[in-house]
Write a protein that holds these residues in place. Sequence first.
Motif, PDB file in Angstrom:
ATOM      1  N   VAL A  43      18.418  15.805   4.909  1.00 26.55           N
ATOM      2  CA  VAL A  43      17.392  16.295   5.829  1.00 26.55           C
ATOM      3  C   VAL A  43      16.071  15.603   5.515  1.00 26.55           C
ATOM      4  CG1 VAL A  43      16.043  18.327   6.515  1.00 26.55           C
ATOM      5  CG2 VAL A  43      18.510  18.532   6.143  1.00 26.55           C
ATOM      6  N   ILE A  44      15.451  15.066   6.566  1.00 24.82           N
ATOM      7  CA  ILE A  44      14.098  14.519   6.459  1.00 24.82           C
ATOM      8  C   ILE A  44      13.240  15.224   7.505  1.00 24.82           C
ATOM      9  CG2 ILE A  44      14.806  12.295   5.500  1.00 24.82           C
ATOM     10  CD1 ILE A  44      14.616  11.070   8.275  1.00 24.82           C
ATOM     11  N   TYR A  45      11.933  15.174   7.319  1.00 23.62           N
ATOM     12  CA  TYR A  45      11.055  15.831   8.280  1.00 23.62           C
ATOM     13  C   TYR A  45       9.816  14.975   8.519  1.00 23.62           C
ATOM     14  CZ  TYR A  45       9.160  17.585   3.852  1.00 23.62           C
ATOM     15  OH  TYR A  45       8.667  17.676   2.575  1.00 23.62           O
ATOM     16  N   THR A  46       9.174  15.250   9.615  1.00 24.05           N
ATOM     17  CA  THR A  46       8.061  14.448  10.104  1.00 24.05           C
ATOM     18  C   THR A  46       6.717  14.940   9.558  1.00 24.05           C
ATOM     19  OG1 THR A  46       7.821  15.888  12.010  1.00 24.05           O
ATOM     20  CG2 THR A  46       9.287  13.959  12.257  1.00 24.05           C
ATOM     21  N   PRO A  47       5.655  14.149   9.761  1.00 28.44           N
ATOM     22  CA  PRO A  47       4.321  14.603   9.369  1.00 28.44           C
ATOM     23  C   PRO A  47       3.891  15.893  10.069  1.00 28.44           C
ATOM     24  CG  PRO A  47       4.303  12.234   9.658  1.00 28.44           C
ATOM     25  CD  PRO A  47       5.652  12.724  10.146  1.00 28.44           C
ATOM     26  N   GLY A  48       4.321  16.093  11.304  1.00 31.22           N
ATOM     27  CA  GLY A  48       3.975  17.337  11.997  1.00 31.22           C
ATOM     28  C   GLY A  48       4.585  18.552  11.338  1.00 31.22           C
ATOM     29  N   VAL A  49       5.836  18.441  10.919  1.00 32.88           N
ATOM     30  CA  VAL A  49       6.499  19.542  10.218  1.00 32.88           C
ATOM     31  C   VAL A  49       5.860  19.749   8.849  1.00 32.88           C
ATOM     32  CG1 VAL A  49       8.688  20.315   9.209  1.00 32.88           C
ATOM     33  CG2 VAL A  49       8.635  19.344  11.517  1.00 32.88           C
ATOM     34  N   GLN A  50       5.510  18.649   8.188  1.00 32.01           N
ATOM     35  CA  GLN A  50       4.834  18.783   6.899  1.00 32.01           C
ATOM     36  C   GLN A  50       3.490  19.499   7.067  1.00 32.01           C
ATOM     37  OE1 GLN A  50       3.224  15.296   4.881  1.00 32.01           O
ATOM     38  NE2 GLN A  50       3.879  16.161   2.939  1.00 32.01           N
ATOM     39  N   TYR A  51       2.740  19.127   8.089  1.00 34.56           N
ATOM     40  CA  TYR A  51       1.461  19.781   8.364  1.00 34.56           C
ATOM     41  C   TYR A  51       1.659  21.270   8.626  1.00 34.56           C
ATOM     42  CZ  TYR A  51      -2.716  21.277  10.818  1.00 34.56           C
ATOM     43  OH  TYR A  51      -3.822  21.994  11.215  1.00 34.56           O
ATOM     44  N   LEU A  52       2.636  21.596   9.453  1.00 30.84           N
ATOM     45  CA  LEU A  52       2.932  22.996   9.750  1.00 30.84           C
ATOM     46  C   LEU A  52       3.246  23.758   8.470  1.00 30.84           C
ATOM     47  CD1 LEU A  52       3.635  25.319  11.775  1.00 30.84           C
ATOM     48  CD2 LEU A  52       5.968  24.414  11.743  1.00 30.84           C
ATOM     49  N   ALA A  53       4.128  23.212   7.647  1.00 32.88           N
ATOM     50  CA  ALA A  53       4.538  23.894   6.417  1.00 32.88           C
ATOM     51  C   ALA A  53       3.367  24.056   5.449  1.00 32.88           C
ATOM     52  CB  ALA A  53       5.678  23.129   5.750  1.00 32.88           C
ATOM     53  N   GLN A  54       2.570  22.998   5.286  1.00 33.95           N
ATOM     54  CA  GLN A  54       1.431  23.073   4.366  1.00 33.95           C
ATOM     55  C   GLN A  54       0.367  24.033   4.869  1.00 33.95           C
ATOM     56  OE1 GLN A  54       0.262  18.923   3.966  1.00 33.95           O
ATOM     57  NE2 GLN A  54       0.655  19.044   1.780  1.00 33.95           N
ATOM     58  N   THR A  55      -0.006  23.900   6.127  1.00 34.81           N
ATOM     59  CA  THR A  55      -1.114  24.670   6.677  1.00 34.81           C
ATOM     60  C   THR A  55      -0.760  26.149   6.806  1.00 34.81           C
ATOM     61  OG1 THR A  55      -1.842  22.712   7.868  1.00 34.81           O
ATOM     62  CG2 THR A  55      -2.733  24.822   8.605  1.00 34.81           C
ATOM     63  N   ALA A  56       0.456  26.432   7.241  1.00 35.43           N
ATOM     64  CA  ALA A  56       0.872  27.827   7.451  1.00 35.43           C
ATOM     65  C   ALA A  56       1.512  28.437   6.213  1.00 35.43           C
ATOM     66  CB  ALA A  56       1.842  27.900   8.629  1.00 35.43           C
ATOM     67  N   GLY A  57       1.644  27.667   5.137  1.00 31.79           N
ATOM     68  CA  GLY A  57       2.345  28.185   3.962  1.00 31.79           C
ATOM     69  C   GLY A  57       3.787  28.507   4.305  1.00 31.79           C
ATOM     70  N   ALA A  58       4.415  27.624   5.084  1.00 29.82           N
ATOM     71  CA  ALA A  58       5.745  27.916   5.626  1.00 29.82           C
ATOM     72  C   ALA A  58       6.794  26.921   5.146  1.00 29.82           C
ATOM     73  CB  ALA A  58       5.677  27.943   7.151  1.00 29.82           C
ATOM     74  N   TRP A  59       6.717  26.532   3.889  1.00 29.94           N
ATOM     75  CA  TRP A  59       7.777  25.684   3.343  1.00 29.94           C
ATOM     76  C   TRP A  59       9.104  26.423   3.408  1.00 29.94           C
ATOM     77  CZ3 TRP A  59       7.100  20.782   3.187  1.00 29.94           C
ATOM     78  CH2 TRP A  59       5.822  20.252   2.984  1.00 29.94           C
ATOM     79  N   TRP A  60       9.052  27.737   3.341  1.00 30.26           N
ATOM     80  CA  TRP A  60      10.269  28.549   3.436  1.00 30.26           C
ATOM     81  C   TRP A  60      10.988  28.314   4.757  1.00 30.26           C
ATOM     82  CZ3 TRP A  60      10.450  31.730   7.578  1.00 30.26           C
ATOM     83  CH2 TRP A  60       9.222  32.077   8.172  1.00 30.26           C
ATOM     84  N   LEU A  61      10.230  28.026   5.827  1.00 26.15           N
ATOM     85  CA  LEU A  61      10.842  27.777   7.131  1.00 26.15           C
ATOM     86  C   LEU A  61      11.610  26.455   7.118  1.00 26.15           C
ATOM     87  CD1 LEU A  61      11.300  28.458  10.094  1.00 26.15           C
ATOM     88  CD2 LEU A  61       9.015  27.522  10.578  1.00 26.15           C
ATOM     89  N   VAL A  62      11.017  25.427   6.543  1.00 28.66           N
ATOM     90  CA  VAL A  62      11.698  24.138   6.416  1.00 28.66           C
ATOM     91  C   VAL A  62      12.941  24.298   5.535  1.00 28.66           C
ATOM     92  CG1 VAL A  62      11.459  21.732   5.684  1.00 28.66           C
ATOM     93  CG2 VAL A  62       9.512  22.910   6.746  1.00 28.66           C
ATOM     94  N   ASP A  63      12.789  25.047   4.440  1.00 25.73           N
ATOM     95  CA  ASP A  63      13.928  25.296   3.544  1.00 25.73           C
ATOM     96  C   ASP A  63      15.043  26.056   4.258  1.00 25.73           C
ATOM     97  OD1 ASP A  63      12.566  24.041   1.485  1.00 25.73           O
ATOM     98  OD2 ASP A  63      11.993  25.916   0.483  1.00 25.73           O
ATOM     99  N   ALA A  64      14.677  27.043   5.066  1.00 23.64           N
ATOM    100  CA  ALA A  64      15.688  27.831   5.781  1.00 23.64           C
ATOM    101  C   ALA A  64      16.479  26.939   6.730  1.00 23.64           C
ATOM    102  CB  ALA A  64      15.026  28.986   6.541  1.00 23.64           C
ATOM    103  N   ILE A  65      15.787  26.113   7.488  1.00 25.18           N
ATOM    104  CA  ILE A  65      16.477  25.211   8.416  1.00 25.18           C
ATOM    105  C   ILE A  65      17.369  24.248   7.638  1.00 25.18           C
ATOM    106  CG2 ILE A  65      16.146  23.341  10.078  1.00 25.18           C
ATOM    107  CD1 ILE A  65      13.582  24.898  10.997  1.00 25.18           C
ATOM    108  N   ALA A  66      16.818  23.634   6.600  1.00 22.79           N
ATOM    109  CA  ALA A  66      17.596  22.673   5.803  1.00 22.79           C
ATOM    110  C   ALA A  66      18.806  23.323   5.155  1.00 22.79           C
ATOM    111  CB  ALA A  66      16.699  22.031   4.739  1.00 22.79           C
ATOM    112  N   SER A  67      18.685  24.577   4.762  1.00 25.40           N
ATOM    113  CA  SER A  67      19.813  25.252   4.100  1.00 25.40           C
ATOM    114  C   SER A  67      20.954  25.533   5.072  1.00 25.40           C
ATOM    115  CB  SER A  67      19.352  26.551   3.434  1.00 25.40           C
ATOM    116  OG  SER A  67      19.046  27.541   4.398  1.00 25.40           O
ATOM    117  N   HIS A  68      20.643  25.685   6.345  1.00 28.21           N
ATOM    118  CA  HIS A  68      21.686  25.942   7.335  1.00 28.21           C
ATOM    119  C   HIS A  68      22.396  24.664   7.781  1.00 28.21           C
ATOM    120  CE1 HIS A  68      21.123  30.222   7.837  1.00 28.21           C
ATOM    121  NE2 HIS A  68      19.830  30.046   7.973  1.00 28.21           N
ATOM    122  N   ILE A  69      21.693  23.533   7.732  1.00 23.81           N
ATOM    123  CA  ILE A  69      22.288  22.263   8.170  1.00 23.81           C
ATOM    124  C   ILE A  69      23.391  21.875   7.193  1.00 23.81           C
ATOM    125  CG2 ILE A  69      21.871  19.803   8.531  1.00 23.81           C
ATOM    126  CD1 ILE A  69      19.063  20.619   9.535  1.00 23.81           C
ATOM    127  N   GLY A  70      24.581  21.740   7.705  1.00 28.96           N
ATOM    128  CA  GLY A  70      25.743  21.411   6.882  1.00 28.96           C
ATOM    129  C   GLY A  70      26.490  22.624   6.357  1.00 28.96           C
TER     130      GLY A  70
END
Length: 139
Positions: free
Chosen positions: A35-62
């Motif tokens: 799993v890779i992600y874009t600068p927009g997703v990185q901005y969202l995760a950093q700004t909103a404190g939502a790394w958990w959201l990226v982790d949740a999506i990545a954990s479901h893939i596969g």
Amino acid sequence: MSDQSQQQLAHELKTNLPHFTGDCERFRHALNRHVIYTPGVQYLAQTAGAWWLVDAIASHIGSAAFQRAVRTDPRIQDLHFWRLDVSDDDSALLTARADSDLPAFITQQIPFTDFPLPAIDIWVGYDGQYFTVYLPSEH
């Protein structure tokens, strides 16, 4: 976080997220190396404190549920759509769909979140090597 801080953060996200419109830069997820992600997703995760959201999506893939869904609808392997809906009681529902009019093939209840937006859409595309997590504006 105070209500005023939440509102300011929501305003900042609503203002800035549409400006992410595509970029060649990618970041690799630490736990799911496919799993890779874009600068927009990185901005969202950093700004909103939502790394958990990226982790949740990545954990479901596969995952087993993901693989079952791909066997049922092969389009999911190439492109699928995630949505986080936040309720008034600060719980949330994360869903993944093959298309907007189809039932979710993954559903995850989030008992509590301070995510500042009422909802966010995140898309995931597969290029044959990596699943890229990106904002719709980055398509």
